[in-house]
Design an enzyme around this catalytic site. Structure first.
Site, PDB file in Angstrom:
ATOM      1  N   HIS A 153       0.860  -1.191   0.000  1.00 39.41           N
ATOM      2  CA  HIS A 153       0.000   0.000   0.000  1.00 39.41           C
ATOM      3  C   HIS A 153       0.891   1.234   0.000  1.00 39.41           C
ATOM      4  O   HIS A 153       1.948   1.251   0.605  1.00 39.41           O
ATOM      5  CB  HIS A 153      -0.902   0.021   1.247  1.00 39.41           C
ATOM      6  CG  HIS A 153      -2.011   1.011   1.158  1.00 39.41           C
ATOM      7  ND1 HIS A 153      -1.820   2.339   1.423  1.00 39.41           N
ATOM      8  CD2 HIS A 153      -3.310   0.866   0.802  1.00 39.41           C
ATOM      9  CE1 HIS A 153      -2.977   2.976   1.251  1.00 39.41           C
ATOM     10  NE2 HIS A 153      -3.896   2.113   0.873  1.00 39.41           N
ATOM     11  N   ASP A 199      -7.700  -4.519  -0.854  1.00 42.49           N
ATOM     12  CA  ASP A 199      -8.231  -4.889  -2.181  1.00 42.49           C
ATOM     13  C   ASP A 199      -8.103  -6.390  -2.442  1.00 42.49           C
ATOM     14  O   ASP A 199      -8.926  -6.988  -3.122  1.00 42.49           O
ATOM     15  CB  ASP A 199      -7.477  -4.120  -3.279  1.00 42.49           C
ATOM     16  CG  ASP A 199      -7.580  -2.620  -3.089  1.00 42.49           C
ATOM     17  OD1 ASP A 199      -6.541  -1.942  -3.084  1.00 42.49           O
ATOM     18  OD2 ASP A 199      -8.721  -2.141  -2.882  1.00 42.49           O
TER      19      ASP A 199
HETATM   20  C1  MLT Z   1      -8.267   3.888  -0.340  1.00 46.91           C
HETATM   21  O1  MLT Z   1      -8.872   3.335   0.589  1.00 46.91           O
HETATM   22  O2  MLT Z   1      -8.655   4.940  -0.889  1.00 46.91           O
HETATM   23  C2  MLT Z   1      -7.055   3.189  -0.881  1.00 46.91           C
HETATM   24  O3  MLT Z   1      -6.447   2.436   0.132  1.00 46.91           O
HETATM   25  C3  MLT Z   1      -6.059   4.120  -1.558  1.00 46.91           C
HETATM   26  C4  MLT Z   1      -5.429   5.199  -0.717  1.00 46.91           C
HETATM   27  O4  MLT Z   1      -5.770   5.437   0.433  1.00 46.91           O
HETATM   28  O5  MLT Z   1      -4.530   5.863  -1.292  1.00 46.91           O
END
Ligand code: MLT
Length: 428
Positions: free
Chosen positions: A307, A364
């Site tokens: 992430h 995800d």
């Molecule tokens: C989100 O929940 O929007 C995703 O993990 C992406 C992010 O936070 O950049």
């Protein structure tokens, strides 16, 4: 005493205030940087740049912390509901019983959509991606509620737009799916709770009786809570910057849906399942693909791992992993795709290569697995993400408007041709 930061440039010293938030995060306030020094900052992707201050969501990537309005995501996922979390994010506090009942009643009252929206839906071919259909129908709300074009209307009128969005999003999302399937759309059943109503609109067919499985409804509610907000991610930043031009909330949310559509953002859960299906089609050898992921000359990348913000683990992934195990067991799902997912997960969590690169399963990876187990088709996964993220987008748009933030207009460093004269065609 307030802190400051000093900058030296071409023999000149500059000093800028440092602001510190309630969780001891600090930022250099460079509002006067260009006026005082002629300098701007450059930070492609804004990884080091705060666009705003916000009181909605706090996350700590190093410690794996995520809180909505101060409440831990673990507590909310276990004890709250998606509608209650939506109220919390948008209005800032957990609702009283009366506030919650009124909020829920308001939303139930607005689940129907204008019949003319069907004409827009019918204009889409069945191969239209549901995200494009969804963002179009949300933007079409500006036509059915033209008063929303002015976001500076009364608090009551802005709140009505907010209620309409939360109420109609499940209807639009399921209609996009029905259009793809060639099935007749279902109307909302206001006797059902939010997630049960969604599932019935999504899966009910005129020719058959449909009963919502409470296990599925409960898992979906938890999934939506986990996706409800995530501070200044790509789609939320899109909603804020479109809203900063005083475009309507419907246009701002529609823009957020389109930003979420990308495979590097909300489309990642769809890419995870497509990766698993490709591995299965190629013989199902997870180790072969783990080796490909390690080979820097191989273009294959593991989707759903790591992430941009969380450096050790995604707190949502921990919660969703348990929910996935529970749902698969309760539903008795036996899917070879999911077996491949388990192999990849175990390897990523134990193989030093992935550990060193913080390539652990993220939200995800598991959300795609659960949505598949719930019978939701792959190209609807990002629509599910949008359904969950809607209250976060709304809360962030509302905060930006209430804070009177200026229009977003970043600067640049020009690297193109210097001044030159026009050359007529016959001399080129
Ligand atoms: C989100 O929940 O929007 C995703 O993990 C992406 C992010 O936070 O950049």
């Amino acid at each position: 005493m307030s802190e400051s930061a000093k900058l030296s440039f071409k023999g000149q010293d500059y000093e800028f205030p440092v602001i510190t938030g309630t969780e001891n995060e600090s930022a250099i306030d460079i509002a006067k940087l260009r006026a005082s020094s002629g300098l701007i900052t450059l930070d492609p992707g804004y990884k080091n740049t705060g666009a705003t201050t916000s009181a909605i969501t706090f996350l700590d990537g190093e410690e794996g912390i995520l809180r909505y309005r101060g409440y831990r995501i673990e507590d909310l996922a276990e004890k709250s509901t998606f509608l209650e979390v939506s109220y919390l994010l948008i209005y800032g506090e957990l609702p009283s019983q009366a506030e919650y009942e009124n909020f829920s009643k308001e939303i139930t009252h607005h689940t129907l959509v204008h019949e003319d929206i069907k004409k827009i839906l019918e204009g889409f071919p069945s191969n239209a991606h549901p995200m494009g259909v969804l963002s179009s129908m949300i933007c079409a709300l500006t036509a059915f509620y033209p008063e929303s074009l002015n976001p500076n209307r009364s608090e009551e009128e802005v709140n009505l737009s907010i209620i309409r969005l939360i109420a109609k999003m499940p209807t639009f999302a399921t209609w996009a799916y029905k259009n793809e399937m060639g099935h007749p759309v279902n109307y909302p059943d206001n006797s059902l709770d939010y997630c049960s109503n969604f599932l019935k609109m999504m899966f009910a067919l005129p020719a058959e009786k449909f009963d919502v499985d409470p296990v599925v409804a409960s898992a979906l509610d938890k999934l939506l809570i986990l996706h409800a907000d995530h501070e200044q991610n790509c789609s939320t930043s899109t909603v804020r910057i479109v809203g900063s031009s005083q475009a309507s909330i419907y246009a701002s949310i529609s823009a957020g849906i389109n930003a979420l559509w990308g495979p590097l953002h909300g489309g990642a859960n769809q890419s995870v399942i497509e990766m698993l299906e490709a591995i299965k089609a190629d013989g199902g050898d997870a180790k072969k693909y783990l080796d490909k992921a390690k080979d820097k000359n191989d273009p294959f990348r593991l989707m759903g791992f790591g992430h941009r913000v969380y450096k050790n683990f995604d707190p949502r992934a921990k919660i969703i992993k348990k929910a996935a195990d529970d749902v698969l067991e309760k539903l008795g799902v036996n899917d070879p795709i999911l077996d491949i997912a388990k192999e990849l997960e175990q390897a990523a969590l134990s193989d030093q290569y992935f550990i060193d690169r913080q390539l652990y399963p993220n939200v995800d990876f598991y959300s795609g697995i659960i949505y598949r187990a719930l019978g939701i088709p792959t190209d609807m996964f990002t629509v599910m993400f949008a359904l969950g993220r809607l209250p976060g987008w709304i809360a962030q748009w509302k905060e930006m408007r209430e804070n009177g933030e200026p229009i977003g207009r970043p600067r640049q460093i020009y690297t193109g041709a210097n001044e030159r004269d026009y050359v007529s065609m016959n001399r080129r």
